[in-house]
Design an enzyme around this catalytic site. Structure first.
Site, PDB file in Angstrom:
ATOM      1  N   GLY A  57     127.048  22.055 114.039  1.00  0.00           N
ATOM      2  CA  GLY A  57     128.197  22.348 113.196  1.00  0.00           C
ATOM      3  C   GLY A  57     129.155  21.177 113.216  1.00  0.00           C
TER       4      GLY A  57
ATOM      5  CB  SER B  78     133.999  22.781 114.202  1.00  0.00           C
ATOM      6  OG  SER B  78     133.117  23.867 114.428  1.00  0.00           O
ATOM      7  CE1 TYR B  79     129.645  25.094 116.778  1.00  0.00           C
ATOM      8  CE2 TYR B  79     127.344  24.446 116.923  1.00  0.00           C
ATOM      9  CZ  TYR B  79     128.307  25.419 116.723  1.00  0.00           C
ATOM     10  OH  TYR B  79     127.924  26.718 116.468  1.00  0.00           O
ATOM     11  N   GLY B  80     132.192  19.872 119.177  1.00  0.00           N
ATOM     12  CA  GLY B  80     132.677  18.700 119.882  1.00  0.00           C
ATOM     13  C   GLY B  80     134.133  18.929 120.240  1.00  0.00           C
TER      14      GLY B  80
END
Length: 397
Positions: A125, A127-129
């Site tokens: 995704g 927004s992964y991080g």
């Protein structure tokens, strides 16, 4: 009213990094703990197996050895993927999963092993991080794919990424830009582009923009297939009809689904089957509660998950015991049985793996199936757990 909704959406956006780290995380007040469920596994299975058979691993000589079997193929839309995928939520997430960049070499090995064993779907995704590592999961996948393809004749798995429904993504163009940025991090076009969550619960007029964006992403060729995440049965029917009217197939819906998150999943699965939509099961191990690793308040993970587990570890103990009994009879692990349960429900589980050990264990969940009687016993044990994990706060009806 519009201004009020905008303020709510902005507040949600400020916390979205936390939310992307805590899918299925929020819990209601504690309830009384249940007594341990009686041991019915042996009796019930021995009775039902008389009708259905005990079931055997496909490769008896490899029984109980994680990662021994090759992962079968199946489809999401027109794409050939694998019966199980790998989630990369932890690749870049420091808050919940303790990621650091020193893990990258082992994560490359995790990726290589999984692809070599037939995994053809990785979930990520945009927004992964965490913080400066925003988009790190996609970046790592891009690097790992490129390196693996270079050494193995151009073999690439399919990548499903999710575009966060940020309140500033109010136009089709903004979502197209998000997809282009994901493709840049992945170093290749997106295979499955998904809306990360619906805004119907708090910003309904943005929802139409998200739907129109999927039409554009598919028709422009930016994504080979499109899907959604955290959509309940009612909203799923609506977006399916909208996309169908615009000549775009809805390929997948990804929701939290496991032995600890069944109710919504079962309702969604009925609609998915009716409409020909693949259901992807994220958190099939219940954030790790079903991994078998954490079984007392004295042995909990650090950080937010430890807080959650402290509230839940005792009440899920009878279910874990049932899983252990099935696992022992099978020569498998608790985690492998829990993932295989999702496979038996005809979903595509995407357990995470941030180490070779976890990847090998996950791979041991494929190549065999629980019997009908084993599934029924696990269903009954799960129903005795007083609380399911709460769904993502963006999960719609």
């Amino acid at each position: 009213m519009v201004a009020s909704r905008a303020r709510v959406a902005l507040m949600l956006a400020i916390g979205v990094k936390m939310l992307s780290c805590t899918e299925g995380f929020l819990l209601p007040p504690s309830l009384p703990r249940p007594n341990k469920a009686p041991n019915v596994v042996g009796v019930r299975m021995s009775f039902l197996d008389g009708f259905f058979g005990k079931g055997k691993d496909k490769e008896e000589n490899m029984k109980g050895k994680p990662g021994a079997a090759m992962c079968k193929e199946r489809k999401i839309g027109d794409l050939v993927v694998s019966e199980m995928g790998i989630g990369t939520w932890s690749w870049g997430n420091q808050l919940l999963w303790g990621y650091n960049e020193e893990m990258d070499d082992e994560l490359q090995q995790v990726f290589n092993l999984c692809v070599s064993k037939g995994i053809r779907l990785f979930d990520t995704g945009d927004s992964y991080g965490t913080g400066r590592l925003n988009g790190q999961s996609e970046k790592l996948l891009g690097k790992f794919m490129e390196e693996y393809a270079r050494q193995n004749g151009g073999v690439y798995p399919n990548i499903g990424t999710k575009f966060a429904s940020y309140p500033w993504r109010l136009t089709v163009g903004s979502m197209e830009k998000a997809c282009d940025e994901s493709a840049e991090r992945l170093r290749r076009p997106v295979d499955i582009g998904q809306i990360h969550w619906s805004t119907a619960n708090y910003f309904p007029w943005q929802e139409r923009v998200l739907w129109e964006s999927l039409v554009s992403l598919y028709k422009s060729g930016r994504c080979r297939a499109v899907g959604v995440s955290n959509y309940g049965p009612q909203q799923l029917r609506k977006i399916h009809a909208f996309l169908q009217d615009n000549g775009v197939p809805l390929a997948s819906n990804q929701i939290q689904y496991s032995l600890l998150s069944r109710t919504v999943g079962e309702e969604v699965k009925e609609v998915c089957d009716e409409l020909g939509i693949a259901m992807i099961a994220y958190s099939p191990l219940g954030l790790g509660l079903l991994s078998g690793r954490y079984q007392s308040k004295d042995d909990l993970p650090k950080g937010p998950r430890g807080f959650v587990f402290r509230e839940r570890v005792e009440e899920v103990a009878p279910l874990l015991e049932c899983l252990r009994e099935v696992a022992d009879q099978r020569g498998k692990t608790i985690a492998q049985v829990a993932i295989n349960w999702c496979l038996c429900k005809d979903t595509i589980p995407i357990p995470g793996a941030k180490s070779l050990k976890q990847a090998e264990e996950n791979l041991g969940a494929v190549g065999w199936r629980l019997t009908m009687s084993e599934v029924e016993v696990l269903d009954l044990a799960a129903k005795r757990v007083p609380r399911e994990l709460v769904q993502n706060i963006f999960q719609t009806k």
